[in-house]
Each structure stands twice: as structure tokens, then as C-alpha cells.
Design a protein around this motif. Structure first.
Motif, PDB file in Angstrom:
ATOM      1  N   CYS A  55       0.715  -1.578  -0.089  1.00 48.08           N
ATOM      2  CA  CYS A  55      -0.580   0.180   0.158  1.00 48.08           C
ATOM      3  C   CYS A  55       1.048   1.478   0.605  1.00 48.08           C
ATOM      4  CB  CYS A  55      -0.885   0.343   1.440  1.00 48.08           C
ATOM      5  SG  CYS A  55      -0.122   0.241   2.672  1.00 48.08           S
ATOM      6  N   VAL A  56       0.652   2.737   0.196  1.00 49.45           N
ATOM      7  CA  VAL A  56       1.050   3.677  -0.771  1.00 49.45           C
ATOM      8  C   VAL A  56       0.633   4.139   1.085  1.00 49.45           C
ATOM      9  CG1 VAL A  56       1.042   6.085  -1.495  1.00 49.45           C
ATOM     10  CG2 VAL A  56       1.261   4.064  -2.651  1.00 49.45           C
ATOM     11  N   ILE A  57       1.433   4.618   1.883  1.00 45.28           N
ATOM     12  CA  ILE A  57       1.258   5.493   3.209  1.00 45.28           C
ATOM     13  C   ILE A  57       0.428   7.451   2.510  1.00 45.28           C
ATOM     14  CG2 ILE A  57       1.727   6.500   5.617  1.00 45.28           C
ATOM     15  CD1 ILE A  57       1.776   3.190   5.048  1.00 45.28           C
ATOM     16  N   GLU A  58      -0.646   7.060   2.908  1.00 44.90           N
ATOM     17  CA  GLU A  58      -1.158   9.197   3.838  1.00 44.90           C
ATOM     18  C   GLU A  58      -1.130   9.644   4.491  1.00 44.90           C
ATOM     19  OE1 GLU A  58      -4.806   8.135  -0.330  1.00 44.90           O
ATOM     20  OE2 GLU A  58      -4.653   8.379   1.687  1.00 44.90           O
ATOM     21  N   ILE A  59      -1.099   8.496   5.212  1.00 39.55           N
ATOM     22  CA  ILE A  59      -0.598   9.150   6.938  1.00 39.55           C
ATOM     23  C   ILE A  59       0.235   9.032   7.598  1.00 39.55           C
ATOM     24  CG2 ILE A  59      -2.060  10.260   8.957  1.00 39.55           C
ATOM     25  CD1 ILE A  59      -4.638  10.012   7.004  1.00 39.55           C
ATOM     26  N   SER A  60       0.952   9.351   8.275  1.00 38.79           N
ATOM     27  CA  SER A  60       1.854   9.435   9.208  1.00 38.79           C
ATOM     28  C   SER A  60       1.774   8.605  10.382  1.00 38.79           C
ATOM     29  CB  SER A  60       3.401  10.056   9.273  1.00 38.79           C
ATOM     30  OG  SER A  60       4.177  10.808   8.070  1.00 38.79           O
ATOM     31  N   LYS A  61       2.127   7.730  11.076  1.00 37.18           N
ATOM     32  CA  LYS A  61       2.192   7.239  12.280  1.00 37.18           C
ATOM     33  C   LYS A  61       2.815   8.346  12.966  1.00 37.18           C
ATOM     34  CE  LYS A  61       3.136   4.419  15.876  1.00 37.18           C
ATOM     35  NZ  LYS A  61       4.208   2.883  16.555  1.00 37.18           N
ATOM     36  N   GLY A  62       0.723   8.981  14.151  1.00 35.73           N
ATOM     37  CA  GLY A  62       0.884   9.661  14.683  1.00 35.73           C
ATOM     38  C   GLY A  62       0.722  11.387  13.645  1.00 35.73           C
ATOM     39  N   SER A  63       0.161  10.933  12.809  1.00 34.48           N
ATOM     40  CA  SER A  63       0.187  12.570  12.776  1.00 34.48           C
ATOM     41  C   SER A  63      -1.093  12.496  12.303  1.00 34.48           C
ATOM     42  CB  SER A  63       0.394  12.264  11.279  1.00 34.48           C
ATOM     43  OG  SER A  63      -0.116  13.644  10.356  1.00 34.48           O
ATOM     44  N   LYS A  64      -1.683  14.614  13.249  1.00 37.02           N
ATOM     45  CA  LYS A  64      -2.727  15.035  13.137  1.00 37.02           C
ATOM     46  C   LYS A  64      -3.452  15.034  11.883  1.00 37.02           C
ATOM     47  CE  LYS A  64      -3.119  12.881  17.466  1.00 37.02           C
ATOM     48  NZ  LYS A  64      -2.601  12.096  17.316  1.00 37.02           N
ATOM     49  N   VAL A  65      -2.848  15.247  11.031  1.00 34.04           N
ATOM     50  CA  VAL A  65      -3.115  15.759   9.163  1.00 34.04           C
ATOM     51  C   VAL A  65      -3.797  14.932   8.709  1.00 34.04           C
ATOM     52  CG1 VAL A  65      -2.540  17.393   7.523  1.00 34.04           C
ATOM     53  CG2 VAL A  65      -1.343  17.725  10.078  1.00 34.04           C
ATOM     54  N   LYS A  66      -4.623  15.597   7.932  1.00 36.74           N
ATOM     55  CA  LYS A  66      -5.316  14.679   7.140  1.00 36.74           C
ATOM     56  C   LYS A  66      -4.524  14.718   5.999  1.00 36.74           C
ATOM     57  CE  LYS A  66      -8.327  11.358   5.129  1.00 36.74           C
ATOM     58  NZ  LYS A  66      -7.789  11.017   3.628  1.00 36.74           N
ATOM     59  N   TYR A  67      -3.506  13.842   5.481  1.00 37.01           N
ATOM     60  CA  TYR A  67      -3.121  13.943   3.759  1.00 37.01           C
ATOM     61  C   TYR A  67      -4.110  12.963   2.848  1.00 37.01           C
ATOM     62  CZ  TYR A  67       0.363  15.838   6.746  1.00 37.01           C
ATOM     63  OH  TYR A  67       1.344  16.483   7.614  1.00 37.01           O
ATOM     64  N   GLU A  68      -3.811  13.345   1.436  1.00 36.75           N
ATOM     65  CA  GLU A  68      -4.848  12.820   0.151  1.00 36.75           C
ATOM     66  C   GLU A  68      -4.205  12.812  -0.251  1.00 36.75           C
ATOM     67  OE1 GLU A  68      -9.018  12.191  -1.181  1.00 36.75           O
ATOM     68  OE2 GLU A  68      -8.580  12.917   0.610  1.00 36.75           O
ATOM     69  N   LEU A  69      -3.813  11.195  -1.506  1.00 39.81           N
ATOM     70  CA  LEU A  69      -4.033  11.284  -2.452  1.00 39.81           C
ATOM     71  C   LEU A  69      -4.111  11.210  -3.782  1.00 39.81           C
ATOM     72  CD1 LEU A  69      -0.831   8.938  -3.448  1.00 39.81           C
ATOM     73  CD2 LEU A  69      -2.415   8.058  -4.298  1.00 39.81           C
ATOM     74  N   ASP A  70      -3.799  12.786  -4.361  1.00 38.02           N
ATOM     75  CA  ASP A  70      -4.132  12.583  -5.669  1.00 38.02           C
ATOM     76  C   ASP A  70      -4.817  11.775  -7.256  1.00 38.02           C
ATOM     77  OD1 ASP A  70      -5.974  15.164  -7.266  1.00 38.02           O
ATOM     78  OD2 ASP A  70      -4.276  14.039  -8.348  1.00 38.02           O
ATOM     79  N   LYS A  71      -5.501  11.584  -7.208  1.00 36.98           N
ATOM     80  CA  LYS A  71      -6.285   9.726  -8.056  1.00 36.98           C
ATOM     81  C   LYS A  71      -6.136  10.645  -8.937  1.00 36.98           C
ATOM     82  CE  LYS A  71     -10.450   8.563  -4.736  1.00 36.98           C
ATOM     83  NZ  LYS A  71     -10.623   9.455  -4.329  1.00 36.98           N
ATOM     84  N   LYS A  72      -6.120  11.760 -10.028  1.00 38.02           N
ATOM     85  CA  LYS A  72      -5.735  11.732 -11.388  1.00 38.02           C
ATOM     86  C   LYS A  72      -4.246  12.125 -11.003  1.00 38.02           C
ATOM     87  CE  LYS A  72      -6.665  14.159 -15.520  1.00 38.02           C
ATOM     88  NZ  LYS A  72      -6.735  15.708 -15.674  1.00 38.02           N
ATOM     89  N   THR A  73      -3.635  12.460 -10.685  1.00 41.29           N
ATOM     90  CA  THR A  73      -1.770  12.233 -10.652  1.00 41.29           C
ATOM     91  C   THR A  73      -1.107  11.254  -9.684  1.00 41.29           C
ATOM     92  OG1 THR A  73      -1.723  13.804  -8.954  1.00 41.29           O
ATOM     93  CG2 THR A  73      -2.233  15.039 -10.512  1.00 41.29           C
ATOM     94  N   GLY A  74      -1.560  11.049  -8.434  1.00 34.38           N
ATOM     95  CA  GLY A  74      -0.649   9.970  -7.797  1.00 34.38           C
ATOM     96  C   GLY A  74      -0.012  10.943  -7.253  1.00 34.38           C
ATOM     97  N   LEU A  75       0.016  11.820  -6.598  1.00 36.20           N
ATOM     98  CA  LEU A  75       0.798  12.718  -5.878  1.00 36.20           C
ATOM     99  C   LEU A  75      -0.126  13.117  -4.507  1.00 36.20           C
ATOM    100  CD1 LEU A  75       2.306  15.867  -8.558  1.00 36.20           C
ATOM    101  CD2 LEU A  75       3.121  13.974  -7.578  1.00 36.20           C
ATOM    102  N   ILE A  76       0.756  13.300  -3.664  1.00 34.97           N
ATOM    103  CA  ILE A  76      -0.025  14.052  -2.379  1.00 34.97           C
ATOM    104  C   ILE A  76      -0.173  15.290  -2.711  1.00 34.97           C
ATOM    105  CG2 ILE A  76       1.170  14.249  -0.064  1.00 34.97           C
ATOM    106  CD1 ILE A  76       0.502  11.329  -0.350  1.00 34.97           C
ATOM    107  N   LYS A  77      -2.080  15.735  -1.645  1.00 35.92           N
ATOM    108  CA  LYS A  77      -2.084  17.048  -1.886  1.00 35.92           C
ATOM    109  C   LYS A  77      -1.373  17.698  -1.000  1.00 35.92           C
ATOM    110  CE  LYS A  77      -6.317  15.622  -3.487  1.00 35.92           C
ATOM    111  NZ  LYS A  77      -7.742  15.162  -2.903  1.00 35.92           N
ATOM    112  N   GLU A  78      -0.628  17.567   0.050  1.00 31.18           N
ATOM    113  CA  GLU A  78       0.143  18.154   0.908  1.00 31.18           C
ATOM    114  C   GLU A  78       1.550  17.435   1.144  1.00 31.18           C
ATOM    115  OE1 GLU A  78      -2.527  18.973   4.658  1.00 31.18           O
ATOM    116  OE2 GLU A  78      -4.274  18.340   3.529  1.00 31.18           O
TER     117      GLU A  78
END
Length: 180
Positions: A55-78
Motif C-alpha cells: 500500500c501507499v502511506i498517506e498519513i504518518s503514524k502519530g500525524s494529526k494531519v489528513k493527507y490524501e493521494l490525488d487520484k489523477k496525478t498520484g501525488l500527495i496533495k500536501e
């Protein structure tokens, strides 16, 4: 060097054979295209799916920030440090309704982390951890003024079924794409 592949030894389960066939279909279709690698579409599910999968990790352990993988580009939005992939073991499913649409979440642990790899089901997580997971998804949507409903956590078998269903849908999507 150890190998996790059982190819050729006659001991493959039907799930492993299915995952291998899916991986081979996806990879062969991608080799015919000249596009950049995509973390969702180009990452093999792994021979142990649906129980153990890459799998691809979107949110690091302990992080309180909701990151998301952009479905079209495959890049992290933050901007974040994750982006690596690991072998994850599904231990449960958190049914969620996001803005009126089903948005179930697979709860998984790192299959290679000695602290968690012995976990096989959601009920092995401490109740406080489950409350934290639930609260995380409820709170980040509130900050966006969006409505979310999180239902009771479901066992690993339900997560495996959901992953298999997704694998089947994706396999059909790839086949339809190849026919075009």
C-alpha cells in the motif's frame, strides 16, 4: 535471501493465484503505455493479498494531519514525508459515510513491524486506539464543515472481502481499459 513467492511449488492458494494474475494483467497493460509511474495503479498488490498487501502511506503514524493521494496525478496533495509503500495486514474495516456516500476504511498494521505483525483482528487493538481512529475521521471532516458518520468496526474477514471486491473491480476496470 528469502522469497515470499510460492510460484512453481504447487502450494499457492487460489487467492495468491488470483492476486498474481491480477498483478500480471496490470503490469502487462502498463508496459504498453509510456506514462509516469502512478503510486496507486503501478504498485503491485502483492502475492499475499487480500490478507497481506502492498500500500501507499498517506498519513504518518502519530500525524494529526489528513493527507490524501490525488487520484489523477498520484501525488500527495500536501507536503509530507510519506510516499513510501509497505506491506500491510488488514485487521478490520471501519464503515464510514462521508457526505452521504459510503467511504469504508481498511484498518491495517504493518505486516513487517514486530510490534504489530502478530495482530490478526481489530479486536486486538486497545479500545483507546480504536477511539482515536474513529475520532480522527470524525474531526477532520468537521474542520471542513462536512458530515461524516462512523459505524462500528468490523472484523478482518470483512476487510479481506472488501479488499478482494476492490481487486476484482480494478481487474475489470483494467480489462475494460485494454479493450478500448
Amino acid at each position: 535471501m528469502m522469497s515470499s513467492s510460492n510460484e512453481g511449488n504447487g502450494n499457492e492458494s487460489s487467492e495468491q493465484k488470483r492476486a498474481l494474475r491480477l498483478n500480471q494483467r496490470i503490469l502487462s497493460s502498463l508496459s504498453r503505455r509510456s506514462v509516469a509511474a502512478h503510486p496507486w495503479h503501478d504498485l503491485e498488490i502483492g502475492p499475499g493479498a487480500p490478507q497481506i498487501f502492498n500500500c501507499v502511506i498517506e498519513i504518518s503514524k502519530g500525524s494529526k494531519v489528513k493527507y490524501e493521494l490525488d487520484k489523477k496525478t498520484g501525488l500527495i496533495k500536501e507536503p509530507i514525508l510519506p510516499g513510501c509503500f509497505l506491506r500491510a495486514k488488514a485487521i478490520g474495516l471501519m464503515p464510514m459515510i462521508d457526505q452521504g456516500e459510503k467511504d469504508d476504511k481498511i484498518i491495517a498494521v504493518c505486516a513487517d513491524d514486530p510490534e504489530y505483525r502478530h495482530y490478526t483482528d481489530i479486536n486486538q487493538l486497545p479500545p483507546h486506539r480504536l477511539a482515536e481512529i474513529r475520532r480522527f475521521f470524525e474531526d477532520y471532516k468537521k474542520n471542513e464543515n462536512k458530515e461524516v458518520a462512523v459505524n462500528e468496526f468490523l472484523p478482518s474477514a470483512t476487510a479481506h472481502e472488501a479488499i478482494q471486491h476492490s481487486m476484482d473491480l480494478y481487474g475489470e476496470y483494467i480489462l475494460q481499459t485494454l479493450r478500448r
